[in-house]
Design an enzyme around this catalytic site. Structure first.
Site, PDB file in Angstrom:
ATOM      1  N   LYS A 176      26.239  41.751  43.960  1.00  8.26           N
ATOM      2  CA  LYS A 176      27.102  42.929  43.962  1.00  8.26           C
ATOM      3  C   LYS A 176      28.151  42.755  42.873  1.00  8.26           C
ATOM      4  O   LYS A 176      29.102  41.994  43.013  1.00  8.26           O
ATOM      5  CB  LYS A 176      27.816  43.109  45.297  1.00  8.26           C
ATOM      6  CG  LYS A 176      28.556  44.464  45.391  1.00  8.26           C
ATOM      7  CD  LYS A 176      29.723  44.444  46.338  1.00  8.26           C
ATOM      8  CE  LYS A 176      31.022  44.049  45.685  1.00  8.26           C
ATOM      9  NZ  LYS A 176      31.520  45.026  44.671  1.00  8.26           N
ATOM     10  N   GLU A 251      35.729  31.106  43.879  1.00  9.91           N
ATOM     11  CA  GLU A 251      36.710  30.924  42.800  1.00  9.91           C
ATOM     12  C   GLU A 251      37.716  32.040  42.949  1.00  9.91           C
ATOM     13  O   GLU A 251      37.409  33.208  42.723  1.00  9.91           O
ATOM     14  CB  GLU A 251      36.025  30.954  41.428  1.00  9.91           C
ATOM     15  CG  GLU A 251      36.857  30.283  40.341  1.00  9.91           C
ATOM     16  CD  GLU A 251      37.706  31.232  39.532  1.00  9.91           C
ATOM     17  OE1 GLU A 251      38.706  31.737  40.098  1.00  9.91           O
ATOM     18  OE2 GLU A 251      37.385  31.471  38.366  1.00  9.91           O
ATOM     19  N   CYS A 285      41.315  34.661  34.958  1.00 15.74           N
ATOM     20  CA  CYS A 285      41.765  33.827  36.081  1.00 15.74           C
ATOM     21  C   CYS A 285      42.439  32.550  35.597  1.00 15.74           C
ATOM     22  O   CYS A 285      43.289  31.989  36.292  1.00 15.74           O
ATOM     23  CB  CYS A 285      40.600  33.512  37.007  1.00 15.74           C
ATOM     24  SG  CYS A 285      39.241  32.637  36.214  1.00 15.74           S
ATOM     25  N   GLU A 386      49.821  35.980  41.034  1.00 16.09           N
ATOM     26  CA  GLU A 386      48.965  36.283  39.893  1.00 16.09           C
ATOM     27  C   GLU A 386      49.045  37.780  39.552  1.00 16.09           C
ATOM     28  O   GLU A 386      48.445  38.602  40.227  1.00 16.09           O
ATOM     29  CB  GLU A 386      47.532  35.883  40.233  1.00 16.09           C
ATOM     30  CG  GLU A 386      46.578  35.854  39.075  1.00 16.09           C
ATOM     31  CD  GLU A 386      45.195  35.372  39.502  1.00 16.09           C
ATOM     32  OE1 GLU A 386      44.496  34.794  38.653  1.00 16.09           O
ATOM     33  OE2 GLU A 386      44.809  35.576  40.668  1.00 16.09           O
TER      34      GLU A 386
END
Length: 490
Positions: A176, A251, A285, A386
């Site tokens: 997906k 992750e 990231c 973040e």
């Protein structure tokens, strides 16, 4: 001109069972570039059933590793053949520069090629048996049906990190992609079909995380979930995956420190600090968004950053002069703006940026000026969370011990950097930094041979390298008694 795309389930290109669709938007100008199916739980279940049947009753898991490797190598060759088309789609979909997308395609082909070469080199081992006339061996077998969920920032690169090792080890899969950037993943499934991946082995379902992703995470016929994305979603996946204790490879991002000592090569450190954050508008990231700069050079270093930032060229990814493209969506732009406003309220000093550009040619896109905050403290939201955008926070330090303490002061532990010409000092720092990857006098470099993943809440498991292929295998010990005898215990 808008393209009409489909899902790939059990060897067929199909629309969503519901008939629903989603428009894919170019973040540069908000034009509709494609229409794709909006799948849901029904589509996900069909794809899972196909993958389950292909694993349990098909030939792929028992196909010789060399043959699987040949098919994966063919995928790499097809990606190289169609590199320009793929790069164009990636830039349309994400807004990144086409030059960066071309580099991504080279990396992606390299990932498939690397795992193709590893396919027949991951054999088991014989173990010395304490029992006479016996054989004790360890073998590695495929996990089974793998659910793979990829993010929007590097759609095909992240897909390659999951597809290649899953295929060479004999697994079947349902992927997906992000619902807002699926175009290159659709294209690579066309290439996989062309390369000869058997029916049912690889399936593609398009749709939202709360429907398709949730079904993959909770369905008992899925044996492993590999997810790259945000921490909040990762925690939900962990909870859902407990229904059958799935294997997990997660992750979940990072808030990555980049330590600059006064004895570093100044100009190179400035250049790499900028590249470590503003490449792909900070939507990485591993972006080095936390600059931790030695006090004696802090002001000079910040001034050099600001002067360079003021000259950045924002624009279309297809303009060869563009250095930074737009953010991915209106929603994400609003998120970055909220973080910047929070930084101001918490007392950080805005050195440059902090708003949308005024250029009339950029008004239809999701652009945000590269932004630098100084006077930052570790307890600030913009330092700890973040933002995933073109925003740098700068902190000061006086000693090596303080620098490392600041770097480790985070719930994340994905990556970090150290800049110094003192080799011994660099190695001391790296030994104490709690991160999955630490660069010395470099930043954001990766290659297929080295593992990628994080400490702490940055995730579980590793992608890339030999560890990346081991995520897709189960280890089995086989003991064979060549001369069985009665024990006569009972």
């Amino acid at each position: 001109m808008s393209l009409k795309q489909q899902q790939y389930i059990n060897g067929k290109w199909v629309d969503a069972n519901s008939g629903h669709t989603r428009d894919i938007i170019n973040p540069f100008n908000q034009e509709v570039i494609a229409t794709v199916p909006e799948g849901d739980e029904t589509d996900a279940k069909a794809a899972i059933a196909a993958a389950r049947a292909a694993f349990d009753h098909g030939e792929w898991p028992s196909t010789p590793a060399t043959e699987r490797g040949t098919i994966v190598r063919k995928i790499a060759e097809l990606i190289e053949r169609d590199k320009e088309e793929l790069a164009r789609l990636e830039s349309l979909d994400t807004g990144k520069t086409v030059e960066e997308s071309r580099g991504d395609m080279d990396d992606i082909a390299g990932v498939f090629r690397y795992y193709a070469e590893l396919a027949d080199k991951m054999g088991g081992e014989l173990i010395d048996s304490p029992v006479p006339n016996s054989i004790s061996k360890v073998v590695h077998e495929p996990v089974g049906v793998c659910g793979q969920i990829t993010p929007w920032n590097y759609p095909l690169l992240q897909a390659s990190w999951k597809l290649a090792p899953a295929l060479v080890t004999g697994n079947t899969l349902v992927m997906k992609p992000s619902e807002i950037t699926p175009l290159t993943t659709i294209k690579v499934f066309e290439l996989m079909e062309e390369a000869g991946v058997p029916t049912g082995v690889a399936n593609l379902v398009l749709g939202a995380g709360h429907t398709v992703g949730a079904e993959l995470s909770s369905n008992v016929d899925v044996d492993l979930i590999s997810f790259t994305g945000g921490l909040v979603t990762g925690k939900k996946i962990m909870e859902a995956a407990s229904v059958n204790v799935k294997k997990l490879a997660l992750e979940l991002g990072g808030k990555n420190p980049n330590i600059i000592f006064a004895d570093a090569d100044f100009e190179t450190a400035v250049d790499q600090a900028l590249n470590g954050v503003f490449f792909h508008a900070g939507q990485i990231c591993s972006a080095g968004t936390r600059l931790i700069v030695e006090e004696s050079i802090h002001d000079e270093f910040v001034n050099a950053l600001v002067e360079r930032v003021k000259k950045f060229k924002l624009g279309s990814g297809f303009d060869e002069d563009t250095q930074m493209g737009p953010l991915i969506s209106a929603e994400h732009l609003a998120k970055v703006e909220k973080y910047v406003e929070t930084g101001k309220k918490e007392g950080a000093t805005l050195a440059v940026g902090g708003s949308r550009p005024e250029d009339p040619e950029l008004q239809n896109g999701f652009f945000y000026l590269p932004t630098i905050f100084t006077d930052c403290k570790t307890d600030m939201t913009i330092v700890q969370e973040e933002a995933f955008g073109p925003v740098i926070t700068v902190e000061k330090f006086r000693s090596e011990e303080e620098a490392v303490k600041l770097a480790n002061d985070s719930i994340y532990g994905l990556a970090g950097g150290v800049w110094t010409n003192d080799i011994v000092k660099a190695e001391r720092c790296v030994a104490k930094m709690r991160m999955g990857t630490v660069w010395i006098n470099d930043f954001n470099l990766y290659f297929p041979h080295a593992p990628w993943g994080g400490f702490k809440q940055s995730g579980i498991g590793r992608e890339l390298g030999r560890l990346g292929i081991e995520e897709y295998t189960e280890t089995k010990h086989i003991f064979h008694n060549l001369k069985p005898e009665s024990i006569n215990w009972f």
